[in-house]
Motif scaffolding. Structure first.
Motif, PDB file in Angstrom:
ATOM      1  N   LEU A  26       0.864  -1.279  -0.059  1.00  0.00           N
ATOM      2  CA  LEU A  26      -0.098  -0.030   0.026  1.00  0.00           C
ATOM      3  C   LEU A  26       0.953   1.228   0.070  1.00  0.00           C
ATOM      4  O   LEU A  26       0.281   2.409  -0.074  1.00  0.00           O
ATOM      5  N   VAL A  42      -4.096   3.478   8.229  1.00  0.00           N
ATOM      6  CA  VAL A  42      -4.359   3.942   6.973  1.00  0.00           C
ATOM      7  C   VAL A  42      -4.907   5.456   7.185  1.00  0.00           C
ATOM      8  O   VAL A  42      -5.151   6.176   8.181  1.00  0.00           O
ATOM      9  N   SER A  43      -5.098   6.054   5.704  1.00  0.00           N
ATOM     10  CA  SER A  43      -5.457   7.631   6.012  1.00  0.00           C
ATOM     11  C   SER A  43      -6.545   8.038   6.424  1.00  0.00           C
ATOM     12  O   SER A  43      -6.534   8.971   6.954  1.00  0.00           O
ATOM     13  N   CYS A  62      -9.925  -7.596   4.305  1.00  0.00           N
ATOM     14  CA  CYS A  62      -9.938  -6.119   4.550  1.00  0.00           C
ATOM     15  C   CYS A  62      -9.925  -5.614   3.185  1.00  0.00           C
ATOM     16  O   CYS A  62      -9.093  -5.918   2.346  1.00  0.00           O
ATOM     17  N   PHE A  64      -9.412  -1.893   0.943  1.00  0.00           N
ATOM     18  CA  PHE A  64      -8.742  -0.554   1.151  1.00  0.00           C
ATOM     19  C   PHE A  64      -9.514   0.234  -0.123  1.00  0.00           C
ATOM     20  O   PHE A  64      -9.011  -0.152  -1.259  1.00  0.00           O
ATOM     21  N   VAL A  66      -8.681   3.233  -2.526  1.00  0.00           N
ATOM     22  CA  VAL A  66      -7.504   4.081  -2.930  1.00  0.00           C
ATOM     23  C   VAL A  66      -7.764   4.816  -4.153  1.00  0.00           C
ATOM     24  O   VAL A  66      -8.909   4.579  -4.717  1.00  0.00           O
ATOM     25  N   SER A  74       0.162   0.128  -6.071  1.00  0.00           N
ATOM     26  CA  SER A  74       0.175  -1.067  -5.389  1.00  0.00           C
ATOM     27  C   SER A  74      -0.190  -2.142  -6.410  1.00  0.00           C
ATOM     28  O   SER A  74       0.495  -2.947  -6.068  1.00  0.00           O
ATOM     29  N   MET A 116      -6.944  -9.606   0.998  1.00  0.00           N
ATOM     30  CA  MET A 116      -6.646  -8.206   1.048  1.00  0.00           C
ATOM     31  C   MET A 116      -7.544  -7.808  -0.109  1.00  0.00           C
ATOM     32  O   MET A 116      -7.193  -8.476  -1.165  1.00  0.00           O
ATOM     33  N   ILE A 118      -7.722  -4.198  -2.832  1.00  0.00           N
ATOM     34  CA  ILE A 118      -7.735  -2.678  -3.256  1.00  0.00           C
ATOM     35  C   ILE A 118      -8.679  -2.278  -4.239  1.00  0.00           C
ATOM     36  O   ILE A 118      -8.993  -2.972  -5.165  1.00  0.00           O
TER      37      ILE A 118
END
Length: 124
Positions: A26, A42-43, A62, A64, A66, A74, A116, A118
């Motif tokens: 990431l 994370v952000s 999870c 994410f 982005v 990534s 995971m 994204i």
């Protein structure tokens, strides 16, 4: 008061290595060890707190959200590292990404089998 997710504990056979794996994908950094945890923030402020375990690990998922640029970076890291990836969570579409909800998404496993993901567009 608004309810927000603050942190999640992620079990790992090697917490530091697993946290570092995801951080590297990431483009993030693992925080200093805090108690038994290796935190990855994370952000939006949510922390994944990696903890060592000798017990069997129940895989978690999870996702994410982005930006397109973060996805590109990534995804390149995933491919460069030779990490298997899929367009779907059931691993029926290998070596492809998805284009759900007008965005892009990809699934990959971390060293402990956690799935995971994204994505560039939320699924809601």
């Amino acid at each position: 008061m608004a309810v927000e997710l603050n942190h999640i504990i992620v079990s790992a056979k090697d917490a530091k290595a697993s946290a570092t794996f995801l951080a590297d994908i990431l483009g993030l950094e693992v925080g200093d060890k805090w108690g038994p945890f290796y935190p990855l923030v994370v952000s939006n402020g949510v922390t994944l707190d990696y903890i060592d375990t000798t017990a069997d690990i129940q895989a978690q998922h999870c996702a994410f959200l982005v930006t397109d640029e973060e996805f590109d970076a990534s995804f390149e890291r995933i491919k460069a590292a030779g990490i298997p990836y899929w367009a779907d969570p059931h691993k029926e579409t290998p070596n492809e990404i998805n284009h759900l909800f007008g965005g892009r998404g990809v699934y990959f496993d971390d060293p402990d089998g956690h799935v995971m993901e994204i994505i560039t567009a939320p699924y809601a």
